[in-house]
Design a protein around this motif. Structure first.
Motif, PDB file in Angstrom:
ATOM      1  N   CYS A 174      46.114  40.787  35.420  1.00  0.00           N
ATOM      2  CA  CYS A 174      46.454  39.447  35.898  1.00  0.00           C
ATOM      3  C   CYS A 174      47.303  38.618  34.945  1.00  0.00           C
ATOM      4  N   LEU A 244      45.045  43.457  46.837  1.00  0.00           N
ATOM      5  CA  LEU A 244      43.876  42.634  46.549  1.00  0.00           C
ATOM      6  C   LEU A 244      44.247  41.381  45.749  1.00  0.00           C
ATOM      7  N   LEU A 245      45.026  41.567  44.700  1.00  0.00           N
ATOM      8  CA  LEU A 245      45.295  40.472  43.778  1.00  0.00           C
ATOM      9  C   LEU A 245      46.322  39.479  44.303  1.00  0.00           C
ATOM     10  N   LEU A 250      43.230  37.248  45.522  1.00  0.00           N
ATOM     11  CA  LEU A 250      42.055  37.347  44.669  1.00  0.00           C
ATOM     12  C   LEU A 250      42.402  37.187  43.192  1.00  0.00           C
ATOM     13  N   LYS A 251      43.684  37.176  42.878  1.00  0.00           N
ATOM     14  CA  LYS A 251      44.091  36.849  41.508  1.00  0.00           C
ATOM     15  C   LYS A 251      43.615  35.455  41.135  1.00  0.00           C
ATOM     16  N   ASP A 253      40.886  34.110  42.499  1.00  0.00           N
ATOM     17  CA  ASP A 253      39.430  34.078  42.692  1.00  0.00           C
ATOM     18  C   ASP A 253      38.858  35.345  42.064  1.00  0.00           C
ATOM     19  N   GLN A 254      39.038  35.446  40.748  1.00  0.00           N
ATOM     20  CA  GLN A 254      38.671  36.674  40.061  1.00  0.00           C
ATOM     21  C   GLN A 254      37.179  36.948  40.090  1.00  0.00           C
ATOM     22  N   THR A 256      35.165  36.577  42.615  1.00  0.00           N
ATOM     23  CA  THR A 256      34.886  37.320  43.850  1.00  0.00           C
ATOM     24  C   THR A 256      35.340  38.762  43.743  1.00  0.00           C
ATOM     25  N   LEU A 257      36.539  38.963  43.185  1.00  0.00           N
ATOM     26  CA  LEU A 257      37.049  40.331  43.040  1.00  0.00           C
ATOM     27  C   LEU A 257      36.132  41.161  42.143  1.00  0.00           C
TER      28      LEU A 257
END
Length: 364
Positions: A174, A244-245, A250-251, A253-254, A256-257
């Motif tokens: 990220c 995903l990221l 989700l980058k 909302d890390q 949650t990932l």
């Protein structure tokens, strides 16, 4: 040598066993939970349950110690290093975080003790190898580092199993990545720079990830045309991580990932670590290339099975501490990985884990 090891997790367990059984370290292992410490019962070491995120607790733990080995998550690196300076003990860690390393370098200025972050696999051993190869050229053109910590038997769509810290994995996916292009330091995007190669008949992909270069960009700025680091995965992994990221956001909302990955992706002790460094440039007026390639496999000991990432990461930091104890490294200030001579690392009782690995003879 009195050493406090912070963190008794996946990597900390292996570090503790190596140092405690060597006979040269008076080791205290600290963790926030008692369960991982119980796994060290029977070893010649002390254990303590303590809040390793509390500054006052850290300072009390480190006073009177010769060195601290920080095997906690990357986001605690600067905090631990700050308390190590206050306590007057030497500092070693495994962080891949670029910002934390810069902060630790600033802490090391004028210190009477040594600060040596990034002592694992990548950053760590990979930088030692790259610097060693680079020094053999009269004019260095390219220095490329590729490392993969991979499941030996991938079965899911990501073609990946958890072999180390989820926090560290997402962190390197990220953040911007340091590199040198056309002789100038720059930043490139994580997950970009996709390339493919084969090794021993197996196909792999590699792409930019953050932190693996350590301090090499600073060391070799102005002396090399191209310098970069990429993580190695099985083909297809990068495309799904970008989905995903970036596309599913989700980058941003890390948490949650990380929860998804811990819940849905199994961990494995059956892994393999790939180390692949190429250097090219002029030597004696001719354009030549040097390659260092290794495969390190997990050990399936019935008593203490050890994954390849445990072996390689613990070997890196234990060898660094051991060489420091022997006076072979600077004893104060900021210590870079590239200050470790590769022959001395490989000759060390802990670093020899990389010698025992299988050298790869051909790259396609």
């Amino acid at each position: 040598m009195r050493v406090t090891l912070l963190g008794a997790g996946h990597i900390g367990q292996t570090i503790a066993r190596l140092l405690a059984t060597s006979g040269d370290y008076q080791l205290t292992v600290v963790d926030r939970q008692s369960e991982p410490l119980a796994l060290l019962d029977g070893l010649p070491l002390a254990t303590r349950v303590a809040d390793t995120a509390d500054d006052a607790v850290l300072l009390a733990l480190l006073r009177g110690q010769d060195a601290v080995i920080n095997a906690l998550p990357y986001y605690l690196a600067t905090r631990v290093a700050t308390q190590a300076r206050e306590a007057g003990c030497h500092y070693f860690d495994l962080t891949e975080d670029v910002a934390a390393t810069r902060a630790i370098k600033a802490l090391a200025e004028g210190a009477n003790t040594a600060f040596m972050p990034q002592c694992g696999l990548a950053p760590g051993f990979i930088g030692i190898v790259a610097h060693h190869l680079a020094q053999s050229f009269q004019e260095l053109h390219e220095l490329k580092m590729r490392v993969g910590a991979l499941p030996a038997f991938p079965t899911n769509a990501l073609k990946y199993n958890l072999t180390w810290s989820v926090d560290g994995l997402i962190n390197e996916y990220c953040h911007p990545c340091e590199a040198i292009r056309d002789g100038r330091p720059t930043e490139v995007l994580a997950l970009e720079g996709l390339e493919h190669f084969s090794l021993d008949g197996t196909e792999y992909e590699a792409f930019n990830t953050s932190g693996g270069l350590g301090t090499l960009c600073e060391t070799w700025a102005g002396r090399v045309r191209t310098l970069d680091y990429k993580s190695v995965r099985y083909p297809g992994h990068r495309a799904l991580m970008k989905l995903l990221l970036e596309e599913l956001l989700l980058k941003h909302d890390q948490g949650t990932l990380k929860d998804i990955m811990r819940r849905a992706i199994p961990s494995t002790m059956q892994d393999v670590v790939l180390v692949f460094v190429t250097a090219s440039g002029l030597r004696g007026g001719a354009l030549v290339q040097e390659v260092f390639a290794r495969k390190i496999f997990a050990e399936r000991s019935p008593a203490h099975p050890t994954s390849a990432i445990q072996i390689t990461t613990a070997a890196g930091i234990c060898a660094a501490v051991d060489l420091f104890r022997e006076g072979r490294l600077p004893q104060r200030g900021f210590v870079r990985q590239e200050q470790v001579p590769l022959p001395e690392f490989l000759a060390n009782r802990f670093g020899s884990a990389y010698q025992q690995s299988r050298q790869v003879e051909s790259i396609g």
